[in-house]
Enzyme design. Structure first.
Site, PDB file in Angstrom:
ATOM      1  N   LYS A  81      48.516 -54.365  72.862  1.00 36.30           N
ATOM      2  CA  LYS A  81      47.654 -53.198  73.270  1.00 36.30           C
ATOM      3  C   LYS A  81      47.553 -51.886  72.479  1.00 36.30           C
ATOM      4  CE  LYS A  81      46.359 -55.068  77.532  1.00 36.30           C
ATOM      5  NZ  LYS A  81      46.029 -55.216  79.185  1.00 36.30           N
ATOM      6  N   PRO A 167      59.462 -42.354  88.400  1.00 37.59           N
ATOM      7  CA  PRO A 167      59.044 -40.979  88.308  1.00 37.59           C
ATOM      8  C   PRO A 167      58.442 -40.835  86.854  1.00 37.59           C
ATOM      9  CG  PRO A 167      61.381 -40.910  89.024  1.00 37.59           C
ATOM     10  CD  PRO A 167      61.026 -42.276  88.894  1.00 37.59           C
ATOM     11  N   GLY A 259      41.192 -58.694  92.469  1.00 35.35           N
ATOM     12  CA  GLY A 259      41.507 -58.501  91.211  1.00 35.35           C
ATOM     13  C   GLY A 259      40.581 -59.410  90.100  1.00 35.35           C
TER      14      GLY A 259
END
Ligand code: NDP
Length: 296
Positions: A81, A167, A259
């Site tokens: 991608k 994070p 979905g």
């Protein structure tokens, strides 16, 4: 009947088909062909959608091959991608902003990279509500979350809270959303234990891979009691469509978007880009449900 792009002089009898495909590795279990070819057949298009295994080192050659053979376009899935971008002639706006392409479209002599994942999600969401002005909480900060949040930002949502386990990825997504080009109000929340969705949230999205077949018993760590009846709760997991999150949101009286809606609508947009016709989404959804062994 022959599709678009077959040249100016159409012979009465033609054995030539227009070509589209998905390039990925591994790709054998990707069900997109069943959905797209069901649409081609339903609309009488003499088109094919091939499932093609392409190794990362061969991607450039594969794109050159697609150009040489006049492909109308192709989808890119893992791991292509991002790396496909250097082989293309241009990018659509959201693909440029998110730095990822899942749908390549031949426009004239150019191959242009688009991202239809987020657009597919948006189309499924718009059946229930206009995203403009909405407050969104999204779980996940990977490729799907990036595609969805960039598209939601372009559609005018008011604020997005990104809840993610790692994070680094969470902060990177918030930096993109709050940065100079997009300029959205975006906040990162580290995911520890069960997350309580704040009051006043309009849309909750699971964009992690939690619950994807075969790990169907895995649960998104969210406090079900914090899901309120006015909320829209969406899950990106297409298989199975009725995830634990979808089921508990339904029990709480929320509006749910599964979905399959995102998967079908990104396929609808791809077919529109390639052929110029708007395919029947119901036919495509039924083809996928068949593949997943689910009843409609
Ligand atoms: P990525 O690998 O890029 O991202 C995965 C995300 O899920 C990360 O944020 C990761 O968090 C999080 N995650 C995974 N496991 C856990 C866990 N156990 N607990 C908490 N967080 C977790 O994948 P994608 O974004 O490309 O895909 C995500 C899902 O979206 C897949 O299941 C895919 O099938 C689905 N999808 C559906 C589409 C559709 O059309 N319906 C289209 C595209 C994708 P961390 O950063 O901490 O690792």
């Amino acid at each position: 009947m022959s599709g678009k792009g077959g040249g100016s002089s159409e012979p009465a009898l033609s054995f030539k088909q227009e070509l589209t495909a998905v390039f990925g590795q591994p790709v054998a279990e990707n069900p997109t062909q069943a959905m797209i070819e069901a649409a081609y057949r339903h609309h009488g298009l003499s088109w094919r959608y091939l499932t093609i295994e392409v190794a990362p080192a061969d991607l450039g050659e594969a794109v050159r091959g697609a150009r040489a053979m006049g492909f109308a376009g192709f989808n890119c899935t893992i791991p292509h991608k991002v790396s496909v971008i250097e082989h293309l002639d241009g990018l659509g706006e959201s693909a440029r902003l998110m730095g990822a392409v899942n749908c390549v479209v031949r426009r004239g002599d150019e191959l242009v990279g688009e991202n239809t994942d987020g657009k597919g999600f948006l189309a499924a969401l718009r059946v229930h509500a206009d995203p403009k002005g909405k407050r969104v909480v999204i779980f996940g900060a990977g490729g799907a979350a990036r595609a969805i949040t960039v598209e939601l930002a372009l559609a005018g949502v008011k604020a997005i809270t990104v809840v993610n386990r790692s994070p680094e990825r969470g902060r990177a997504l918030v930096e993109l959303l709050a940065g100079r080009e997009i300029g959205l109000t975006a906040t990162f929340v580290p995911w520890k234990g069960e997350y309580r969705v704040p009051e006043g949230t309009d849309v909750v999205v699971n964009a992690t891979s939690i619950g994807l077949f075969p790990d169907v018993e895995a649960r998104v760590p969210v406090d079900p009691a914090s899901l309120a009846p006015g909320m829209i709760v969406a899950d990106v997991i297409p298989n199975p469509p009725r995830t634990h999150l979808v089921q508990s949101a339904q029990r709480r009286g929320c509006t749910v978007v599964d979905g399959l809606g995102m998967l079908v609508n990104q396929g609808v947009i791809g077919v529109e880009y390639w052929t110029g016709i708007t395919p029947d989404a119901g036919v495509m959804r039924r083809a996928l449900l068949d593949v997943f062994g689910q009843s409609p």
